[in-house]
Design a protein around this motif. Structure first.
Motif, short mmCIF file in Angstrom:
data_model
loop_
_atom_site.label_atom_id
_atom_site.label_comp_id
_atom_site.label_asym_id
_atom_site.label_seq_id
_atom_site.Cartn_x
_atom_site.Cartn_y
_atom_site.Cartn_z
N LEU A 1 23.19 6.81 -15.14
CA LEU A 1 22.00 6.43 -15.93
C LEU A 1 20.73 6.55 -15.11
CD1 LEU A 1 23.44 3.33 -17.81
CD2 LEU A 1 22.99 5.59 -18.75
N LEU A 2 20.78 6.09 -13.87
CA LEU A 2 19.59 6.18 -13.02
C LEU A 2 19.23 7.63 -12.70
CD1 LEU A 2 20.17 3.22 -10.55
CD2 LEU A 2 18.44 3.38 -12.35
N SER A 3 20.23 8.46 -12.47
CA SER A 3 19.92 9.85 -12.13
C SER A 3 19.27 10.57 -13.31
CB SER A 3 21.17 10.60 -11.69
OG SER A 3 22.08 10.74 -12.76
N SER A 4 19.68 10.27 -14.53
CA SER A 4 19.04 10.91 -15.68
C SER A 4 17.57 10.50 -15.80
CB SER A 4 19.80 10.59 -16.97
OG SER A 4 19.72 9.21 -17.24
N ILE A 5 17.28 9.26 -15.48
CA ILE A 5 15.88 8.80 -15.52
C ILE A 5 15.07 9.50 -14.44
CG2 ILE A 5 14.38 6.80 -15.11
CD1 ILE A 5 16.67 5.07 -16.35
N TYR A 6 15.63 9.57 -13.23
CA TYR A 6 14.89 10.18 -12.13
C TYR A 6 14.78 11.69 -12.25
CZ TYR A 6 14.51 5.72 -9.84
OH TYR A 6 14.19 4.43 -9.55
N ILE A 7 15.74 12.34 -12.85
CA ILE A 7 15.63 13.79 -13.06
C ILE A 7 14.47 14.09 -13.99
CG2 ILE A 7 16.77 15.78 -14.16
CD1 ILE A 7 19.38 14.79 -12.88
N SER A 8 14.31 13.31 -15.05
CA SER A 8 13.18 13.54 -15.95
C SER A 8 11.85 13.27 -15.25
CB SER A 8 13.31 12.70 -17.22
OG SER A 8 13.18 11.33 -16.92
N LYS A 9 11.81 12.27 -14.38
CA LYS A 9 10.58 11.99 -13.62
C LYS A 9 10.28 13.12 -12.63
CE LYS A 9 10.44 7.01 -14.00
NZ LYS A 9 10.10 5.77 -13.36
N ILE A 10 11.31 13.68 -12.02
CA ILE A 10 11.11 14.79 -11.08
C ILE A 10 10.57 16.01 -11.81
CG2 ILE A 10 12.35 16.45 -9.61
CD1 ILE A 10 14.14 14.07 -8.74
N ILE A 11 11.11 16.29 -12.99
CA ILE A 11 10.64 17.44 -13.78
C ILE A 11 9.18 17.24 -14.18
CG2 ILE A 11 10.90 18.64 -16.00
CD1 ILE A 11 13.95 18.26 -15.64
N LYS A 12 8.80 16.04 -14.59
CA LYS A 12 7.39 15.76 -14.93
C LYS A 12 6.49 15.92 -13.72
CE LYS A 12 8.24 12.68 -18.81
NZ LYS A 12 8.21 11.31 -19.31
N TYR A 13 6.99 15.49 -12.54
CA TYR A 13 6.20 15.62 -11.31
C TYR A 13 6.03 17.09 -10.94
CZ TYR A 13 4.89 15.44 -6.40
OH TYR A 13 4.25 15.63 -5.22
N LEU A 14 7.07 17.87 -11.11
CA LEU A 14 6.98 19.30 -10.78
C LEU A 14 5.95 20.01 -11.65
CD1 LEU A 14 10.71 20.29 -10.19
CD2 LEU A 14 8.93 19.94 -8.49
N GLU A 15 5.77 19.56 -12.88
CA GLU A 15 4.81 20.18 -13.79
C GLU A 15 3.37 20.03 -13.31
OE1 GLU A 15 5.64 18.48 -17.59
OE2 GLU A 15 7.46 19.68 -17.87
N ILE A 16 3.07 19.00 -12.52
CA ILE A 16 1.71 18.80 -12.04
C ILE A 16 1.50 19.33 -10.62
CG2 ILE A 16 1.31 16.83 -13.55
CD1 ILE A 16 1.72 15.01 -11.12
N THR A 17 2.53 19.96 -10.05
CA THR A 17 2.39 20.53 -8.71
C THR A 17 2.36 22.05 -8.79
OG1 THR A 17 4.78 20.68 -8.34
CG2 THR A 17 3.70 18.63 -7.69
N LYS A 18 2.20 22.68 -7.63
CA LYS A 18 2.16 24.14 -7.59
C LYS A 18 3.55 24.76 -7.78
CE LYS A 18 -1.88 24.42 -4.62
NZ LYS A 18 -2.44 24.92 -3.38
N ILE A 19 4.55 23.95 -7.71
CA ILE A 19 5.92 24.45 -7.84
C ILE A 19 6.31 24.60 -9.32
CG2 ILE A 19 8.33 23.97 -7.21
CD1 ILE A 19 7.40 22.39 -4.89
N HIS A 20 5.42 24.22 -10.24
CA HIS A 20 5.78 24.26 -11.66
C HIS A 20 6.22 25.65 -12.11
CE1 HIS A 20 1.67 25.77 -12.12
NE2 HIS A 20 2.04 26.20 -13.32
N LYS A 21 5.78 26.70 -11.40
CA LYS A 21 6.20 28.06 -11.75
C LYS A 21 7.70 28.26 -11.46
CE LYS A 21 1.64 29.78 -10.70
NZ LYS A 21 0.81 30.49 -9.75
#
Length: 175
Positions: free
Chosen positions: A8-28
């Protein structure tokens, strides 16, 4: 319980990591990282499961277990190696001393020691003491038991007064 919490915790953190990646230069590289994550999961979880060595029970042993079910009293108990406890319980419809879910049973460490002792001891009295302790009526000597405990057949089974061979892999405790 711990694995469910981590899932359960990993699913929450995976979605947070994906949202974080969208605002960084790695989003590509977002899609590449998701594919990399899936590949890592496959390598760590799925592939090793193909190479796991599960205890094997032969069709002959299964037929012995099924046939003993028909002639055993209701509520009888069978002793098997821990790795085959669930299998024996399923095919015989009997209770067992230990299986993969015995951790909540009283004294789990002692149960393991007693099972090992019952297969490896040469003392008939020690074996009978263990069988009486767990109210065991049947002993299952499978290929798995032979391999696990390094025995062919415990010496005390030669006493035909106390131990009756019901099938080639199953002995009934009479004393």
């Amino acid at each position: 319980f711990f694995s469910i919490s981590l899932t359960l915790l990993s699913s929450i953190y995976i979605s947070k990591i994906i949202k974080y990646l969208e605002i960084t230069k790695i989003h590509k590289l977002k899609n590449t990282l998701i594919i990399l994550g899936i590949v890592i999961i496959i390598l760590i979880v799925i592939i090793p499961s193909f190479f796991s060595k599960a205890p094997i029970i032969t069709p002959f042993e299964i037929s012995n277990l099924e046939s003993i079910r028909e002639s055993s009293p209701e509520g009888a108990t069978i002793m098997t190696p821990v790795s085959q406890g669930n299998i024996a319980a399923y095919f015989t419809k009997m209770k067992n001393v230990a299986d993969s879910n015995f951790i909540l049973a009283p004294n789990p460490e002692q149960r393991l020691k007693d099972i090992k002792t019952s297969y490896t001891t040469i003392s008939e009295s020690k074996a009978l003491e263990i069988f009486h302790k767990y109210k065991v009526q049947y002993l299952f000597i499978s290929k798995e038991a032979e391999r696990t405990y390094g025995i062919k057949k415990p010496a005390y089974l030669e006493n035909e007064i106390c131990f009756k061979q019901r099938k080639s892999t199953i002995y009934e405790i009479k004393c």
